[in-house]
Design a protein around this motif. Structure first.
Motif, PDB file in Angstrom:
ATOM      1  N   LYS A  36      -2.149   2.730 -16.994  1.00  0.00           N
ATOM      2  CA  LYS A  36      -1.335   3.452 -16.034  1.00  0.00           C
ATOM      3  C   LYS A  36      -2.289   4.682 -15.478  1.00  0.00           C
ATOM      4  CE  LYS A  36       3.023   2.917 -17.867  1.00  0.00           C
ATOM      5  NZ  LYS A  36       4.251   3.245 -18.564  1.00  0.00           N
ATOM      6  N   THR A  37      -3.165   5.075 -16.475  1.00  0.00           N
ATOM      7  CA  THR A  37      -3.895   6.435 -16.084  1.00  0.00           C
ATOM      8  C   THR A  37      -5.097   5.740 -15.211  1.00  0.00           C
ATOM      9  OG1 THR A  37      -3.776   7.312 -18.207  1.00  0.00           O
ATOM     10  CG2 THR A  37      -5.340   7.946 -16.790  1.00  0.00           C
ATOM     11  N   ILE A  38      -5.507   4.693 -15.494  1.00  0.00           N
ATOM     12  CA  ILE A  38      -6.734   4.116 -14.378  1.00  0.00           C
ATOM     13  C   ILE A  38      -6.065   3.752 -13.033  1.00  0.00           C
ATOM     14  CG2 ILE A  38      -8.155   2.001 -14.155  1.00  0.00           C
ATOM     15  CD1 ILE A  38      -8.723   2.267 -17.332  1.00  0.00           C
ATOM     16  N   GLU A  39      -4.918   3.157 -12.950  1.00  0.00           N
ATOM     17  CA  GLU A  39      -4.288   2.821 -11.823  1.00  0.00           C
ATOM     18  C   GLU A  39      -4.024   4.275 -11.019  1.00  0.00           C
ATOM     19  OE1 GLU A  39      -0.633   0.803 -12.506  1.00  0.00           O
ATOM     20  OE2 GLU A  39      -1.601  -0.995 -13.318  1.00  0.00           O
ATOM     21  N   SER A  40      -3.597   5.139 -11.744  1.00  0.00           N
ATOM     22  CA  SER A  40      -3.286   6.293 -10.893  1.00  0.00           C
ATOM     23  C   SER A  40      -4.654   7.040 -10.446  1.00  0.00           C
ATOM     24  CB  SER A  40      -2.500   7.429 -11.651  1.00  0.00           C
ATOM     25  OG  SER A  40      -3.328   7.923 -12.993  1.00  0.00           O
ATOM     26  N   VAL A  41      -5.828   6.976 -11.210  1.00  0.00           N
ATOM     27  CA  VAL A  41      -6.899   7.555 -10.753  1.00  0.00           C
ATOM     28  C   VAL A  41      -7.452   6.681  -9.610  1.00  0.00           C
ATOM     29  CG1 VAL A  41      -9.374   7.544 -11.383  1.00  0.00           C
ATOM     30  CG2 VAL A  41      -7.665   8.203 -13.134  1.00  0.00           C
ATOM     31  N   LEU A  42      -7.353   5.324  -9.433  1.00  0.00           N
ATOM     32  CA  LEU A  42      -7.757   4.802  -8.344  1.00  0.00           C
ATOM     33  C   LEU A  42      -6.824   4.949  -7.144  1.00  0.00           C
ATOM     34  CD1 LEU A  42      -8.377   1.044 -10.158  1.00  0.00           C
ATOM     35  CD2 LEU A  42     -10.095   2.559  -9.313  1.00  0.00           C
ATOM     36  N   GLU A  43      -5.483   5.051  -7.407  1.00  0.00           N
ATOM     37  CA  GLU A  43      -4.696   5.506  -6.360  1.00  0.00           C
ATOM     38  C   GLU A  43      -5.184   6.904  -5.562  1.00  0.00           C
ATOM     39  OE1 GLU A  43       0.026   6.523  -5.918  1.00  0.00           O
ATOM     40  OE2 GLU A  43      -0.586   4.702  -7.068  1.00  0.00           O
ATOM     41  N   ARG A  44      -5.459   7.778  -6.559  1.00  0.00           N
ATOM     42  CA  ARG A  44      -5.871   9.017  -6.079  1.00  0.00           C
ATOM     43  C   ARG A  44      -7.294   8.887  -5.369  1.00  0.00           C
ATOM     44  NH1 ARG A  44      -6.667  12.150 -11.014  1.00  0.00           N
ATOM     45  NH2 ARG A  44      -4.475  11.412 -11.469  1.00  0.00           N
ATOM     46  N   GLY A  45      -8.195   8.157  -5.873  1.00  0.00           N
ATOM     47  CA  GLY A  45      -9.501   7.927  -5.208  1.00  0.00           C
ATOM     48  C   GLY A  45      -9.209   7.248  -3.939  1.00  0.00           C
ATOM     49  N   GLU A  46      -8.169   6.478  -3.512  1.00  0.00           N
ATOM     50  CA  GLU A  46      -8.141   5.782  -2.332  1.00  0.00           C
ATOM     51  C   GLU A  46      -7.617   6.854  -1.326  1.00  0.00           C
ATOM     52  OE1 GLU A  46      -5.494   2.722  -3.023  1.00  0.00           O
ATOM     53  OE2 GLU A  46      -6.792   1.392  -4.065  1.00  0.00           O
ATOM     54  N   LYS A  47      -6.520   7.830  -2.023  1.00  0.00           N
ATOM     55  CA  LYS A  47      -6.083   8.947  -1.150  1.00  0.00           C
ATOM     56  C   LYS A  47      -7.007   9.868  -0.727  1.00  0.00           C
ATOM     57  CE  LYS A  47      -1.416   8.814  -3.117  1.00  0.00           C
ATOM     58  NZ  LYS A  47      -0.364   9.420  -3.903  1.00  0.00           N
ATOM     59  N   ILE A  48      -8.052  10.144  -1.570  1.00  0.00           N
ATOM     60  CA  ILE A  48      -9.106  11.009  -1.304  1.00  0.00           C
ATOM     61  C   ILE A  48     -10.171  10.284  -0.066  1.00  0.00           C
ATOM     62  CG2 ILE A  48     -11.460  11.934  -2.139  1.00  0.00           C
ATOM     63  CD1 ILE A  48      -9.812  12.491  -4.631  1.00  0.00           C
ATOM     64  N   ASP A  49     -10.258   9.040  -0.291  1.00  0.00           N
ATOM     65  CA  ASP A  49     -11.010   8.319   0.551  1.00  0.00           C
ATOM     66  C   ASP A  49     -10.292   8.384   2.196  1.00  0.00           C
ATOM     67  OD1 ASP A  49     -12.981   7.833  -0.999  1.00  0.00           O
ATOM     68  OD2 ASP A  49     -12.125   5.748  -1.370  1.00  0.00           O
ATOM     69  N   THR A  50      -8.991   8.265   2.145  1.00  0.00           N
ATOM     70  CA  THR A  50      -8.284   8.368   3.451  1.00  0.00           C
ATOM     71  C   THR A  50      -8.366   9.734   3.754  1.00  0.00           C
ATOM     72  OG1 THR A  50      -6.742   6.835   2.615  1.00  0.00           O
ATOM     73  CG2 THR A  50      -6.060   8.203   4.442  1.00  0.00           C
ATOM     74  N   LEU A  51      -8.310  10.976   2.992  1.00  0.00           N
ATOM     75  CA  LEU A  51      -8.292  12.455   3.555  1.00  0.00           C
ATOM     76  C   LEU A  51      -9.775  12.407   4.074  1.00  0.00           C
ATOM     77  CD1 LEU A  51      -6.668  14.298   0.808  1.00  0.00           C
ATOM     78  CD2 LEU A  51      -5.948  13.995   3.209  1.00  0.00           C
ATOM     79  N   VAL A  52     -10.799  11.868   3.491  1.00  0.00           N
ATOM     80  CA  VAL A  52     -12.288  12.165   3.954  1.00  0.00           C
ATOM     81  C   VAL A  52     -12.418  11.516   5.265  1.00  0.00           C
ATOM     82  CG1 VAL A  52     -14.735  11.515   3.596  1.00  0.00           C
ATOM     83  CG2 VAL A  52     -13.326  12.436   1.697  1.00  0.00           C
ATOM     84  N   GLU A  53     -11.865  10.499   5.518  1.00  0.00           N
ATOM     85  CA  GLU A  53     -11.662   9.909   6.960  1.00  0.00           C
ATOM     86  C   GLU A  53     -11.062  10.477   8.069  1.00  0.00           C
ATOM     87  OE1 GLU A  53     -10.329   5.580   6.655  1.00  0.00           O
ATOM     88  OE2 GLU A  53     -11.907   5.134   5.070  1.00  0.00           O
ATOM     89  N   ARG A  54     -10.034  10.930   7.477  1.00  0.00           N
ATOM     90  CA  ARG A  54      -9.333  11.862   8.461  1.00  0.00           C
ATOM     91  C   ARG A  54     -10.015  12.999   9.004  1.00  0.00           C
ATOM     92  NH1 ARG A  54      -3.016  11.462   6.119  1.00  0.00           N
ATOM     93  NH2 ARG A  54      -2.462   9.117   6.771  1.00  0.00           N
ATOM     94  N   SER A  55     -10.672  13.780   7.858  1.00  0.00           N
ATOM     95  CA  SER A  55     -11.371  15.155   8.070  1.00  0.00           C
ATOM     96  C   SER A  55     -12.368  14.698   9.105  1.00  0.00           C
ATOM     97  CB  SER A  55     -11.823  15.441   6.750  1.00  0.00           C
ATOM     98  OG  SER A  55     -12.643  16.530   6.921  1.00  0.00           O
TER      99      SER A  55
END
Length: 79
Positions: A36-55
């Motif tokens: 569960k922890t690994i899944e949430s970290v991967l999901e958070r990483g995807e969200k960060i990547d999306t924010l970087v792209e938007r920025s």
């Protein structure tokens, strides 16, 4: 008598009676938590990547806006 009842109650549970079984259960629980922890970290990483792209997108758009605004204002410079 009380300790005999306590001991019997304890060993009625197979997980308590067999230490290896208890350790295996603990490992299984830990493994589920780690997944569960690994899944949430991967999901958070995807969200960060999306924010970087938007920025980066906003940065590009602001540069284009700045350039266009500068060109527009140059035609109006009379002084």
């Amino acid at each position: 008598m009380r300790s005999l009842e306590t001991t019997m109650a304890k060993y009625q549970n197979p997980a308590e009676a067999d230490k290896m079984m208890k350790i295996q259960q603990d490992l299984d629980e830990t493994k589920v938590i780690l997944h569960k922890t690994i899944e949430s970290v991967l999901e958070r990483g995807e969200k960060i990547d999306t924010l970087v792209e938007r920025s980066e997108d906003l940065s590009r758009q602001s540069k284009v806006f700045y350039t266009q605004a500068k060109k527009t204002n140059q035609c109006c410079d009379w002084m």
